[in-house]
Scaffold this motif. Structure first.
Motif, PDB file in Angstrom:
ATOM      1  N   ARG A   1      12.817   3.409  -6.623  1.00 22.86           N
ATOM      2  CA  ARG A   1      11.686   3.190  -5.731  1.00 22.86           C
ATOM      3  C   ARG A   1      12.169   2.569  -4.435  1.00 22.86           C
TER       4      ARG A   1
ATOM      5  N   GLU B   1       9.610   7.096 -16.225  1.00 17.74           N
ATOM      6  CA  GLU B   1       9.383   5.789 -16.846  1.00 17.74           C
ATOM      7  C   GLU B   1       8.299   5.859 -17.922  1.00 17.74           C
ATOM      8  N   ILE B   2       7.195   6.574 -17.626  1.00 14.34           N
ATOM      9  CA  ILE B   2       6.100   6.622 -18.607  1.00 14.34           C
ATOM     10  C   ILE B   2       6.519   7.423 -19.840  1.00 14.34           C
TER      11      ILE B   2
ATOM     12  N   GLY C   1       0.806  -1.222   0.000  1.00 19.30           N
ATOM     13  CA  GLY C   1       0.000   0.000   0.000  1.00 19.30           C
ATOM     14  C   GLY C   1       0.833   1.263   0.000  1.00 19.30           C
ATOM     15  N   GLY C   2       2.155   1.148   0.011  1.00 21.27           N
ATOM     16  CA  GLY C   2       3.008   2.330   0.017  1.00 21.27           C
ATOM     17  C   GLY C   2       3.215   2.844  -1.390  1.00 21.27           C
ATOM     18  N   GLY C   3       4.162   3.723  -1.555  1.00 18.47           N
ATOM     19  CA  GLY C   3       4.408   4.245  -2.891  1.00 18.47           C
ATOM     20  C   GLY C   3       5.579   3.554  -3.563  1.00 18.47           C
ATOM     21  N   GLY C   4       6.079   2.478  -2.964  1.00 17.25           N
ATOM     22  CA  GLY C   4       7.336   1.900  -3.428  1.00 17.25           C
ATOM     23  C   GLY C   4       7.200   0.751  -4.398  1.00 17.25           C
ATOM     24  N   GLN C   5       8.214  -0.113  -4.365  1.00 14.62           N
ATOM     25  CA  GLN C   5       8.352  -1.164  -5.351  1.00 14.62           C
ATOM     26  C   GLN C   5       7.209  -2.180  -5.290  1.00 14.62           C
TER      27      GLN C   5
ATOM     28  N   HIS D   1       4.035  -0.828  -6.778  1.00 22.23           N
ATOM     29  CA  HIS D   1       4.180  -0.783  -8.230  1.00 22.23           C
ATOM     30  C   HIS D   1       3.915  -2.172  -8.823  1.00 22.23           C
TER      31      HIS D   1
ATOM     32  N   GLU E   1       8.149   7.815 -11.697  1.00 19.18           N
ATOM     33  CA  GLU E   1       7.057   7.252 -12.491  1.00 19.18           C
ATOM     34  C   GLU E   1       6.878   8.030 -13.798  1.00 19.18           C
TER      35      GLU E   1
ATOM     36  N   ARG F   1       1.495   9.983  -2.282  1.00 22.33           N
ATOM     37  CA  ARG F   1       2.108   8.769  -1.754  1.00 22.33           C
ATOM     38  C   ARG F   1       3.427   8.447  -2.462  1.00 22.33           C
ATOM     39  N   GLY F   2       4.457   8.180  -1.701  1.00 17.40           N
ATOM     40  CA  GLY F   2       5.763   7.902  -2.299  1.00 17.40           C
ATOM     41  C   GLY F   2       6.611   9.158  -2.408  1.00 17.40           C
TER      42      GLY F   2
ATOM     43  N   THR G   1       9.268   9.451  -5.924  1.00 12.78           N
ATOM     44  CA  THR G   1       8.515   8.358  -6.546  1.00 12.78           C
ATOM     45  C   THR G   1       7.676   8.842  -7.719  1.00 12.78           C
TER      46      THR G   1
ATOM     47  N   PRO H   1       1.569  12.480 -18.837  1.00 14.64           N
ATOM     48  CA  PRO H   1       2.982  12.074 -18.880  1.00 14.64           C
ATOM     49  C   PRO H   1       3.495  11.924 -20.312  1.00 14.64           C
ATOM     50  N   GLN H   2       2.614  11.508 -21.215  1.00 11.61           N
ATOM     51  CA  GLN H   2       3.012  11.282 -22.606  1.00 11.61           C
ATOM     52  C   GLN H   2       3.372  12.580 -23.333  1.00 11.61           C
TER      53      GLN H   2
ATOM     54  N   ARG I   1       1.570  16.780 -11.740  1.00 10.74           N
ATOM     55  CA  ARG I   1       1.426  15.609 -10.865  1.00 10.74           C
ATOM     56  C   ARG I   1       1.603  16.048  -9.419  1.00 10.74           C
ATOM     57  N   ASP I   2       0.642  15.686  -8.577  1.00  8.70           N
ATOM     58  CA  ASP I   2       0.817  16.009  -7.154  1.00  8.70           C
ATOM     59  C   ASP I   2       1.711  14.953  -6.505  1.00  8.70           C
TER      60      ASP I   2
ATOM     61  N   SER J   1      -3.060   4.327 -18.812  1.00  9.26           N
ATOM     62  CA  SER J   1      -2.388   5.565 -19.206  1.00  9.26           C
ATOM     63  C   SER J   1      -1.430   6.097 -18.150  1.00  9.26           C
ATOM     64  N   GLY J   2      -1.502   5.599 -16.918  1.00  4.23           N
ATOM     65  CA  GLY J   2      -0.581   6.042 -15.881  1.00  4.23           C
ATOM     66  C   GLY J   2      -0.852   7.441 -15.368  1.00  4.23           C
ATOM     67  N   HIS J   3      -2.085   7.915 -15.562  1.00  7.91           N
ATOM     68  CA  HIS J   3      -2.433   9.275 -15.175  1.00  7.91           C
ATOM     69  C   HIS J   3      -3.186   9.260 -13.843  1.00  7.91           C
ATOM     70  N   ASP J   4      -3.297  10.458 -13.214  1.00  7.19           N
ATOM     71  CA  ASP J   4      -4.017  10.546 -11.946  1.00  7.19           C
ATOM     72  C   ASP J   4      -5.524  10.391 -12.138  1.00  7.19           C
TER      73      ASP J   4
END
Lengths: 350, 350
Positions: free
Chosen positions: B340, B249-250, A26-30, A33, B246, B237-238, B242, B173-174, B233-234, A51-54
């Motif tokens: 990470r 990478e994207i 539940g963290g922001g780490g590996q 991910h 991200e 978490r992380g 982090t 990100p794109q 991006r806010d 898409s990796g977006h918020d």
């Protein structure tokens, strides 16, 4: 526990191991991910979610939308006829349909208790994906949190949904008119009894499965056939009596229903009698009422009965002028007013 | 506990009483009806929420929308600078803004542990209403569940949100390009340290408040001034490291940031050193990065600095061609790659 075993053996808490969800998931780490990219996203594969977006970026067909949300806390997570994932997808899909909207996109937010077996999580996510496919919705955005052992209960799921409103008629409690007929799509109380039986280890002669289902075929058909639907409501928490009472209060009209017209499966009726429960107040997850003008009731019933989810549809009562109330014409010939229960008979059923 | 007392004394579990949430508040009966109509709806007063329907019916101005969700499980529920309610509203508002969308409507779904004092619930709902007013969103739909004592943790809140996308530029990100500048809106790590300090009873010489805030003024200004924003991006978490990793990478690009340009309040830096934590990995709730073309960086900074939520805005680094990675030019003069974390330093901070 492996993914091959039958689905009704899970109980929390369980020992921590590499096969269970850890706090770090539940963290922001590996680990977070990995959980997202290896366990969650592959099951919800679509371009928007990936898409990796918020936020998910959506191009809807029209700006008139319905928006709803529900959190699911059912215990146990898996039960005959469904699981928390199927429930979470169909619950939100059905809430959109009840507003006369075509379900399009849903979100999936998980609150996982540390120690949940990954095999259980995978099964439930797969169940969500299957349900989403059946209901024609895409799971486009989500979130995952993990709480310490003893601060959650295996898994809670929230889904929110966006549907596109179709047609110009306003399907809402405010549209109900005196003279309307009350139609019910199927037999009641199966969901609550199925969950209770699973939780308490009860056995019946005939198995009771939850009615958990997408109401899309039935509602689409009513709208496609241009039935002038005044109101739709699924008979979930609180059961048929509670949702009808709420509609009576909002519409300011008197609802009367005939007890002997309301279908209840024999095994469900037997369980209710044994436990002292009234099926009218037990939750359903695949059963709804449609309130339509009397002149269209027969045609609406025919349309509903053509789909398996509502093949048992029946007319159960009428709406009339009078003080807002829900009256029951009992099988015994008496007539009495139904009220809200002051306690809940079955906690944690959805 | 009464509503008049200072907000930082709550700890769960608490004894059951008429002043606490009961399991029956989560059923379909009388108590659930009271909780909704007497405690929840009066605070979220708007026509859509009060319609009594299964879904909120929305008439958006255009069909291009952003949709997002987050569940909040922060422990403790109230902390210096905020509480779970404010966090839940601004968290979802900010996720919509990060996609370049104007936040319009949000949902509110509560998972309450039996025994939560009603006074705490009222304070948190009021905090949500205040935050929603500040961010210009209406809370239009919701849900309430209650779980047994020991199966939750006081209160979990899920919010989902719908925002209207404005303008034609794709903020994602794109869209990041080599040569872009990385701007940071303020000092980092305050939220995580504030929550940790509250939870562990730590005291600092200078108090540390969470940075929990709506980013609406800053993001609106960037868009109104026609800054060609490539990505927002806010840094939740992380933490900052982090989220930048991200994005690297994207986008498939190399990000480099200068450690000594990144503002950290003295008290936060002191706490991090004491606890062995790296502020780059600590969560923020009112702090974001804007990635913009180099030619517009100075003008973007000026626009951001004109608003109190981002008055400390600084340029912290650049994007360049190269293997996707996040490089840190450390204050010591060395350069190293940030990865990470394999564990999470602070669980349950949002």
């Amino acid at each position: 526990m492996s993914a091959d075993k039958p689905p009704f053996e899970y109980s929390c808490p369980v020992p921590a191991s590499a096969d269970t969800v850890q706090l770090d998931h539940g963290g922001g780490g590996q680990l977070a991910h990995q959980l997202l990219h290896e366990v969650i996203l592959p099951r919800f594969a679509n371009e928007i979610a990936a898409s990796g977006h918020d936020s998910a970026m959506l191009d809807l067909r029209n700006p008139r939308v319905a928006f709803t949300t529900d959190s699911f806390v059912v215990n146990p997570l898996e039960f005959p006829g469904g699981d928390i994932g199927k429930l979470a997808v169909f619950g939100t899909v059905n809430d959109l349909l009840m507003a006369g909207a075509l379900p399009r996109h849903i979100s999936c937010s998980l609150i996982i208790e540390e120690g949940l077996p990954l095999a259980v999580l995978r099964r439930i996510l797969q169940s969500m994906a299957t349900a989403a496919g059946e209901a024609g919705v895409t799971i486009v955005t989500g979130d995952t949190k993990v709480v310490e052992r003893g601060h959650g209960d295996g898994l809670f799921i929230n889904t929110a949904g966006i549907g596109e409103r179709i047609g110009e008629i306003v399907i809402a409690p405010q549209s109900i008119r005196a003279g309307d007929c009350i139609l019910l799509s199927g037999d009641i109380a199966r969901h609550g009894i199925a969950v209770l039986a699973q939780r308490e280890g009860m056995r019946f002669d005939a198995p009771v499965d939850s009615d958990c289902a997408s109401l899309l075929p039935a509602v689409s058909a009513l709208l496609d056939e241009n039935i002038e639907v005044h109101c739709l409501r699924d008979a979930t928490r609180g059961g048929l009596a509670t949702i009808l009472l709420e509609l009576a209060e909002i519409s300011g009209l008197c609802f009367a229903i005939d007890e002997e017209r309301i279908p209840v499966a024999d095994a469900v009726r037997g369980a209710c009698e044994l436990l002292g429960l009234d099926p009218l107040y037990i939750a359903n997850e695949g059963c709804f009422v449609a309130i339509v003008p009397a002149a269209q009731a027969e045609r609406a019933l025919a349309v509903m009965r053509a789909h398996s989810v509502s093949e048992q549809s029946v007319l159960i009562g009428q709406v009339s002028e009078g003080a807002p109330a829900l009256m029951l014409n009992a099988a015994t010939g008496t007539r009495r007013q139904l009220r809200r229960l002051t306690g809940q008979p079955l906690p944690r059923i959805c």
